[in-house]
Design a protein around this motif. Sequence first.
Motif, PDB file in Angstrom:
ATOM      1  N   SER A 187       0.993  -1.137  -0.092  1.00 15.82           N
ATOM      2  CA  SER A 187      -0.106   0.145   0.047  1.00 15.82           C
ATOM      3  C   SER A 187       0.902   1.297   0.073  1.00 15.82           C
ATOM      4  O   SER A 187       2.036   1.192   0.380  1.00 15.82           O
ATOM      5  N   PRO A 188       0.284   2.363  -0.151  1.00 16.44           N
ATOM      6  CA  PRO A 188       1.142   3.483  -0.457  1.00 16.44           C
ATOM      7  C   PRO A 188       1.630   4.244   1.091  1.00 16.44           C
ATOM      8  O   PRO A 188       1.060   3.720   2.223  1.00 16.44           O
ATOM      9  N   LEU A 189       2.718   4.933   0.926  1.00 17.76           N
ATOM     10  CA  LEU A 189       3.121   5.672   2.142  1.00 17.76           C
ATOM     11  C   LEU A 189       2.097   6.831   2.375  1.00 17.76           C
ATOM     12  O   LEU A 189       1.596   7.521   1.619  1.00 17.76           O
ATOM     13  N   ARG A 190       1.476   6.883   3.690  1.00 18.04           N
ATOM     14  CA  ARG A 190       0.506   7.658   4.030  1.00 18.04           C
ATOM     15  C   ARG A 190       1.180   9.189   4.214  1.00 18.04           C
ATOM     16  O   ARG A 190       0.253  10.076   3.839  1.00 18.04           O
ATOM     17  N   GLN A 191       2.189   9.315   5.035  1.00 15.78           N
ATOM     18  CA  GLN A 191       2.621  10.602   5.549  1.00 15.78           C
ATOM     19  C   GLN A 191       4.009  10.672   5.810  1.00 15.78           C
ATOM     20  O   GLN A 191       4.523   9.451   5.716  1.00 15.78           O
ATOM     21  N   LEU A 192       4.578  11.675   5.758  1.00 18.71           N
ATOM     22  CA  LEU A 192       6.140  12.038   6.126  1.00 18.71           C
ATOM     23  C   LEU A 192       6.085  12.776   7.246  1.00 18.71           C
ATOM     24  O   LEU A 192       5.289  13.715   7.487  1.00 18.71           O
ATOM     25  N   ALA A 219      11.727  28.044  13.496  1.00 14.43           N
ATOM     26  CA  ALA A 219      10.742  26.855  13.108  1.00 14.43           C
ATOM     27  C   ALA A 219      11.650  25.566  13.135  1.00 14.43           C
ATOM     28  O   ALA A 219      11.152  24.646  13.146  1.00 14.43           O
ATOM     29  N   ALA A 220      13.077  25.712  13.068  1.00 12.96           N
ATOM     30  CA  ALA A 220      13.561  24.300  12.822  1.00 12.96           C
ATOM     31  C   ALA A 220      13.875  23.427  13.849  1.00 12.96           C
ATOM     32  O   ALA A 220      14.137  22.204  13.551  1.00 12.96           O
ATOM     33  N   ASP A 221      13.283  23.767  15.018  1.00 11.44           N
ATOM     34  CA  ASP A 221      13.379  22.718  16.202  1.00 11.44           C
ATOM     35  C   ASP A 221      11.962  22.032  16.380  1.00 11.44           C
ATOM     36  O   ASP A 221      11.666  21.041  16.856  1.00 11.44           O
ATOM     37  N   GLY A 222      11.091  22.194  15.310  1.00 12.75           N
ATOM     38  CA  GLY A 222       9.785  21.633  15.472  1.00 12.75           C
ATOM     39  C   GLY A 222       9.736  20.535  14.081  1.00 12.75           C
ATOM     40  O   GLY A 222      10.549  20.583  13.457  1.00 12.75           O
ATOM     41  N   THR A 223       8.481  20.011  14.168  1.00 15.37           N
ATOM     42  CA  THR A 223       8.323  19.025  13.144  1.00 15.37           C
ATOM     43  C   THR A 223       6.787  18.942  12.754  1.00 15.37           C
ATOM     44  O   THR A 223       5.992  19.660  13.298  1.00 15.37           O
ATOM     45  N   VAL A 224       6.559  18.271  11.473  1.00 16.38           N
ATOM     46  CA  VAL A 224       5.263  18.278  11.148  1.00 16.38           C
ATOM     47  C   VAL A 224       5.061  17.202  10.369  1.00 16.38           C
ATOM     48  O   VAL A 224       5.936  16.472   9.796  1.00 16.38           O
ATOM     49  N   PHE A 225       3.594  16.677  10.199  1.00 14.57           N
ATOM     50  CA  PHE A 225       3.139  15.603   9.489  1.00 14.57           C
ATOM     51  C   PHE A 225       2.688  16.063   8.252  1.00 14.57           C
ATOM     52  O   PHE A 225       1.813  16.852   8.192  1.00 14.57           O
ATOM     53  N   ASP A 226       3.190  15.361   7.098  1.00 15.41           N
ATOM     54  CA  ASP A 226       3.027  15.680   5.749  1.00 15.41           C
ATOM     55  C   ASP A 226       2.096  14.603   5.141  1.00 15.41           C
ATOM     56  O   ASP A 226       2.793  13.731   4.726  1.00 15.41           O
ATOM     57  N   VAL A 227       0.778  14.955   4.908  1.00 14.94           N
ATOM     58  CA  VAL A 227       0.045  13.811   4.533  1.00 14.94           C
ATOM     59  C   VAL A 227       0.256  13.640   2.695  1.00 14.94           C
ATOM     60  O   VAL A 227      -0.046  14.331   2.186  1.00 14.94           O
ATOM     61  N   LEU A 228       0.419  12.442   2.542  1.00 14.97           N
ATOM     62  CA  LEU A 228       0.631  12.158   1.017  1.00 14.97           C
ATOM     63  C   LEU A 228      -0.526  11.388   0.624  1.00 14.97           C
ATOM     64  O   LEU A 228      -0.893  11.375  -0.655  1.00 14.97           O
ATOM     65  N   ASP A 229      -1.249  10.477   1.451  1.00 13.35           N
ATOM     66  CA  ASP A 229      -2.333   9.807   1.151  1.00 13.35           C
ATOM     67  C   ASP A 229      -3.146   9.518   2.184  1.00 13.35           C
ATOM     68  O   ASP A 229      -2.872   9.116   3.346  1.00 13.35           O
ATOM     69  N   PRO A 230      -4.487  10.114   2.113  1.00 15.58           N
ATOM     70  CA  PRO A 230      -5.274  10.186   3.149  1.00 15.58           C
ATOM     71  C   PRO A 230      -6.014   8.794   3.680  1.00 15.58           C
ATOM     72  O   PRO A 230      -6.682   8.831   4.883  1.00 15.58           O
ATOM     73  N   SER A 231      -5.787   7.743   2.813  1.00 16.01           N
ATOM     74  CA  SER A 231      -6.529   6.399   3.316  1.00 16.01           C
ATOM     75  C   SER A 231      -5.786   5.972   4.391  1.00 16.01           C
ATOM     76  O   SER A 231      -4.441   6.186   5.035  1.00 16.01           O
ATOM     77  N   PRO A 232      -6.808   5.394   5.354  1.00 17.49           N
ATOM     78  CA  PRO A 232      -6.270   5.214   6.929  1.00 17.49           C
ATOM     79  C   PRO A 232      -5.523   4.091   6.905  1.00 17.49           C
ATOM     80  O   PRO A 232      -5.631   3.052   6.244  1.00 17.49           O
TER      81      PRO A 232
END
Length: 296
Positions: A188-193, A204-217
């Motif tokens: 299955s596809p990669l969902r997020q990074l 902002a460099a000390d923080g992190t974020v989730f980048d959604v690639l595919d919304p399928s759960p």
Amino acid sequence: MLTTEQVASFERDGFLVVPDFVSGDACARLRERALEIVDDWEPTEHRSVFTTNEQERESNDEFLNSGATTWCFFEEGAFDADGALAQPKELSINKIGHAQHDLDDVFEQFAYDPDLAEVAADLGLADAMALQSMYIFKQPRIGGEVTCHQDATFLYTDPITVTGFWFAIEDATIDNGCLWAAPGEHRSPLRQLFKRNDLDDPAAADGTVFDVLDPSPLPSPPTDVGDPSSGRLVPLEVPAGTLVALHGLLPHWSGPNRSATSRHAYSLHCISDAADYPDWNWLQRPDDMPLRPLAR
């Protein structure tokens, strides 16, 4: 090292269980060394808590710098309302991470094993580089859940090459929070990074974020851990000494440990030397601490 059938099983399921890969003595040495590291840790100065809950995750300096250190992270339930440890320190640590395989002699000997390098090569990672490792305690009664995830979310390469090698240092059961995996869903596809924030913005460099690639759960945790048929995940109950290899796209999960028995495990993640490892990955190593090949 692996048979044709074992390689085919990994390619079909996205994971492979290899019993009796590590001796009882090797497991005992690693466990003893992990407890020594915890014993030397000073919790009044370093109180980083590890959680996989996306809403509660805090990417503090200790977490983001731990790619080049050996750091102890506490369980979410380690502290009481007054901020004091609710139980002894040795029963309060979630994990040790993430460079002990390069900084500690005992962990180094365990990780850089010629047999493991052969397993990696058999699974298509002939140029495996040891990227990061974790000694996971899954403490009695407070051992935290690890939400369902794909390792490539957190350790991304182009192309995707991350492979997890998870070692049962103690018996892993449904009761004490064993791994669960979704057979075949590594296709299955990669969902997020999971990425560091804008590297061009020092604030902002000390923080992190989730980048959604595919919304399928991803697969949901089982509705009843006592009934393995209650979801798409299957339990991997294994005795101490077992190796579990995990494809980087395989969804896997482990529940909280509410039993009176710990579930120690050691996890080593490797990537291909030929793949690109972006500088927005949360885990980074300084230039003077390059990755080392798994095969010596």
